[in-house]
Design a protein around this motif. Structure first.
Motif, mmCIF file in Angstrom:
data_model
loop_
_atom_site.group_PDB
_atom_site.id
_atom_site.type_symbol
_atom_site.label_atom_id
_atom_site.label_comp_id
_atom_site.label_asym_id
_atom_site.label_seq_id
_atom_site.Cartn_x
_atom_site.Cartn_y
_atom_site.Cartn_z
ATOM 1 N N GLY A 7 0.826 -1.199 0.000
ATOM 2 C CA GLY A 7 0.000 0.000 0.000
ATOM 3 C C GLY A 7 0.859 1.247 0.000
ATOM 4 O O GLY A 7 1.690 1.441 0.893
ATOM 5 N N ALA A 8 0.686 2.095 -1.016
ATOM 6 C CA ALA A 8 1.526 3.288 -1.170
ATOM 7 C C ALA A 8 0.754 4.563 -0.910
ATOM 8 O O ALA A 8 0.910 5.555 -1.615
ATOM 9 C CB ALA A 8 2.151 3.316 -2.564
ATOM 10 N N GLY A 9 -0.109 4.532 0.110
ATOM 11 C CA GLY A 9 -0.730 5.755 0.579
ATOM 12 C C GLY A 9 0.154 6.399 1.631
ATOM 13 O O GLY A 9 1.296 5.968 1.861
ATOM 14 N N PRO A 10 -0.326 7.449 2.318
ATOM 15 C CA PRO A 10 0.504 8.132 3.315
ATOM 16 C C PRO A 10 1.030 7.220 4.420
ATOM 17 O O PRO A 10 2.199 7.329 4.804
ATOM 18 C CB PRO A 10 -0.441 9.200 3.876
ATOM 19 C CG PRO A 10 -1.422 9.443 2.788
ATOM 20 C CD PRO A 10 -1.613 8.117 2.111
ATOM 21 N N ALA A 11 0.181 6.324 4.943
ATOM 22 C CA ALA A 11 0.639 5.431 6.017
ATOM 23 C C ALA A 11 1.729 4.490 5.513
ATOM 24 O O ALA A 11 2.752 4.287 6.179
ATOM 25 C CB ALA A 11 -0.538 4.638 6.582
ATOM 26 N N GLY A 12 1.534 3.909 4.334
ATOM 27 C CA GLY A 12 2.521 2.991 3.792
ATOM 28 C C GLY A 12 3.829 3.668 3.460
ATOM 29 O O GLY A 12 4.919 3.127 3.745
ATOM 30 N N LEU A 13 3.765 4.849 2.872
ATOM 31 C CA LEU A 13 4.996 5.565 2.529
ATOM 32 C C LEU A 13 5.744 5.998 3.785
ATOM 33 O O LEU A 13 6.986 5.976 3.819
ATOM 34 C CB LEU A 13 4.680 6.768 1.645
ATOM 35 C CG LEU A 13 4.131 6.436 0.253
ATOM 36 C CD1 LEU A 13 3.813 7.724 -0.515
ATOM 37 C CD2 LEU A 13 5.093 5.564 -0.547
ATOM 38 N N MET A 14 5.014 6.372 4.836
ATOM 39 C CA MET A 14 5.682 6.737 6.084
ATOM 40 C C MET A 14 6.334 5.515 6.721
ATOM 41 O O MET A 14 7.448 5.600 7.265
ATOM 42 C CB MET A 14 4.689 7.377 7.047
ATOM 43 C CG MET A 14 5.314 7.858 8.353
ATOM 44 S SD MET A 14 6.659 9.060 8.123
ATOM 45 C CE MET A 14 5.726 10.560 7.875
ATOM 46 N N ALA A 15 5.681 4.347 6.647
ATOM 47 C CA ALA A 15 6.293 3.114 7.155
ATOM 48 C C ALA A 15 7.542 2.784 6.355
ATOM 49 O O ALA A 15 8.572 2.371 6.921
ATOM 50 C CB ALA A 15 5.290 1.968 7.086
ATOM 51 N N ALA A 16 7.479 2.951 5.042
ATOM 52 C CA ALA A 16 8.648 2.687 4.198
ATOM 53 C C ALA A 16 9.799 3.620 4.552
ATOM 54 O O ALA A 16 10.972 3.203 4.596
ATOM 55 C CB ALA A 16 8.267 2.843 2.724
ATOM 56 N N GLU A 17 9.475 4.884 4.810
ATOM 57 C CA GLU A 17 10.522 5.832 5.191
ATOM 58 C C GLU A 17 11.179 5.423 6.500
ATOM 59 O O GLU A 17 12.415 5.462 6.636
ATOM 60 C CB GLU A 17 9.927 7.236 5.305
ATOM 61 C CG GLU A 17 10.944 8.286 5.720
ATOM 62 C CD GLU A 17 10.372 9.688 5.785
ATOM 63 O OE1 GLU A 17 10.933 10.508 6.538
ATOM 64 O OE2 GLU A 17 9.384 9.965 5.084
ATOM 65 N N ALA A 18 10.365 5.029 7.485
ATOM 66 C CA ALA A 18 10.923 4.618 8.776
ATOM 67 C C ALA A 18 11.828 3.405 8.619
ATOM 68 O O ALA A 18 12.910 3.325 9.228
ATOM 69 C CB ALA A 18 9.781 4.317 9.748
ATOM 70 N N LEU A 19 11.408 2.438 7.809
ATOM 71 C CA LEU A 19 12.223 1.241 7.578
ATOM 72 C C LEU A 19 13.526 1.589 6.868
ATOM 73 O O LEU A 19 14.604 1.090 7.217
ATOM 74 C CB LEU A 19 11.426 0.223 6.763
ATOM 75 C CG LEU A 19 10.359 -0.562 7.528
ATOM 76 C CD1 LEU A 19 9.297 -1.093 6.576
ATOM 77 C CD2 LEU A 19 11.023 -1.715 8.291
ATOM 78 N N ALA A 20 13.438 2.452 5.864
ATOM 79 C CA ALA A 20 14.632 2.827 5.116
ATOM 80 C C ALA A 20 15.606 3.600 5.994
ATOM 81 O O ALA A 20 16.835 3.401 5.901
ATOM 82 C CB ALA A 20 14.241 3.651 3.890
#
Length: 386
Positions: A7-20
């Motif tokens: 999922g590439a909405g705001p929640a998913g992109l923020m999770a991806a940022e935290a992981l990266a």
């Protein structure tokens, strides 16, 4: 790939940022051809990022106490800092709502995606998650694929605006896996009204200067009469209470007390029609007079009951508009099916965030900030899970 975000909405992109940021190799799988479609659609009329108000006031707008520590970690102040860190200039409106100066979501999203790409996050579009079978199974342009990441974050949205990707297809998949899910219901939605013919000239008209009351809540916001019913920010503010059974009433003269309205109605009507008399006595505009005729017929003759009707006009509706038309959805993954880290107890190593969780908030920046806060929390927890 260490981590998968679905999922590439705001929640998913923020999770991806935290992981990266934690040094993980991240892939984001998105079912639609482009990311964050609902985010972009919501931002077309001005992207309301958050609300500038004390944290205690801000968190009180949510229906779930368990969100408070997540919002304390990433609330209005952090949301503003995050956006300005992406080079987006902000301003705060008279009601405390915070917007980009450009009043659009697209510049922020472009900057965010560029930052994520520079951090090594891989985005796969047209990857639709279809099930669990010794891994996460996707239908992709290259055929069916099964991924077996070390950790996964689910950020699939609720059930509103399905044409933009939040189609709730995940509900049966997780339900079959033993995850507890509260039924999805419309939130921040309008209500259906079977209008009489005389209301047709008012379709599309904004109703201002009224107050909607339901379940102890009062909304002075603007709302709109549509061919299907009523919708808009003023309605959304009381929609949860009305959806859950509270009667909805309309105060056509919220700046005048009942005593003042009664006093004005004691003036002689003379040869005026009732409509003209009310217009002159209370300065009611045509749309307010039309609503009084629509929902107040037959109008009481004595001034006392008529004053009561004007101050507390029952809104006759036939229930919420469908979930697909709602701004957001209530229900979703139950808090009891999650650990403090938002990890699914039925699927160890899988976390969830955003609107697919069982929480609800009004419009006005609360929804987006809540999605960002839960995405950050889930992403950081997933990063620690290695």
């Amino acid at each position: 790939m260490d981590a998968l975000v679905i999922g590439a909405g705001p929640a998913g992109l923020m999770a991806a940022e935290a992981l990266a940021r934690a040094g993980r190799r991240v892939t984001v799988a998105e079912s639609r051809p482009t990311p964050a479609r609902k985010f972009l659609m919501a931002g077309k009329s001005g992207l309301n990022l958050t609300k500038d108000e004390p944290l205690a006031t801000f968190t009180a707008a949510y229906d779930s106490d368990w969100l408070a520590p997540l919002l304390a970690n990433f609330g209005p102040e952090q949301t503003r800092d995050w956006a300005t860190g992406l080079g987006v200039d902000l301003f705060t409106g008279s009601t405390g709502r915070v917007f980009p100066v450009a009043m659009k979501a697209s510049p922020l999203l472009r900057a965010w995606l560029a930052q994520l790409a520079a951090m090594g996050v891989q985005l796969q579009t047209r990857w639709a998650w279809v099930g669990l079978d010794q891994g996460f199974v996707f239908d992709t342009p290259e055929g069916r694929q099964t991924l077996k990441p070390k950790v996964t974050v689910l950020a699939l949205g609720g059930g509103s605006w399905p044409r933009l990707g939040s189609n709730a297809a995940w509900v049966p998949i997780l339900g079959d896996a033993g995850v507890g899910i509260a039924p999805l219901r419309p939130a921040n939605m309008g209500f259906s009204v079977d209008w009489s013919a005389h209301m047709a000239p008012h379709f599309g008209t904004a109703v201002k200067g009224c107050a909607l009351l339901a379940g102890g809540r009062i909304s002075r916001g603007e709302w709109v009469i549509t061919p299907k019913g009523i919708e808009g920010g003023g309605v959304y503010a009381v929609s949860a209470a009305v959806r859950d059974g509270a009667p909805l009433t309309l105060d056509l003269a919220p700046d005048r007390s009942l005593t003042e309205v009664l006093g004005r109605l004691l003036r002689p009507q003379g040869r005026d029609t009732t409509t003209n008399w009310l217009r002159k006595a209370l300065h009611l505009d045509p749309v307010k007079l039309a609503l009084l005729q629509e929902w107040g017929r037959p109008l009481p003759k004595p001034p006392g009951p008529l004053a009561q009707r004007i101050k507390s006009l029952p809104v006759r509706h036939s229930g919420p508009r469908p979930l697909a038309e709602a701004i957001s959805s209530a229900g979703g993954i139950l808090r009891t099916s999650l650990t403090e880290d938002l990890e699914l107890t039925a699927l160890p190593g899988t976390f969830a965030c955003g609107e697919m969780l069982d929480w609800e908030a009004p419009t006005g920046g609360y929804l987006l900030t809540g999605c960002l806060a839960t995405g950050l929390h889930a992403g950081r927890a997933a990063a620690r899970h290695f």
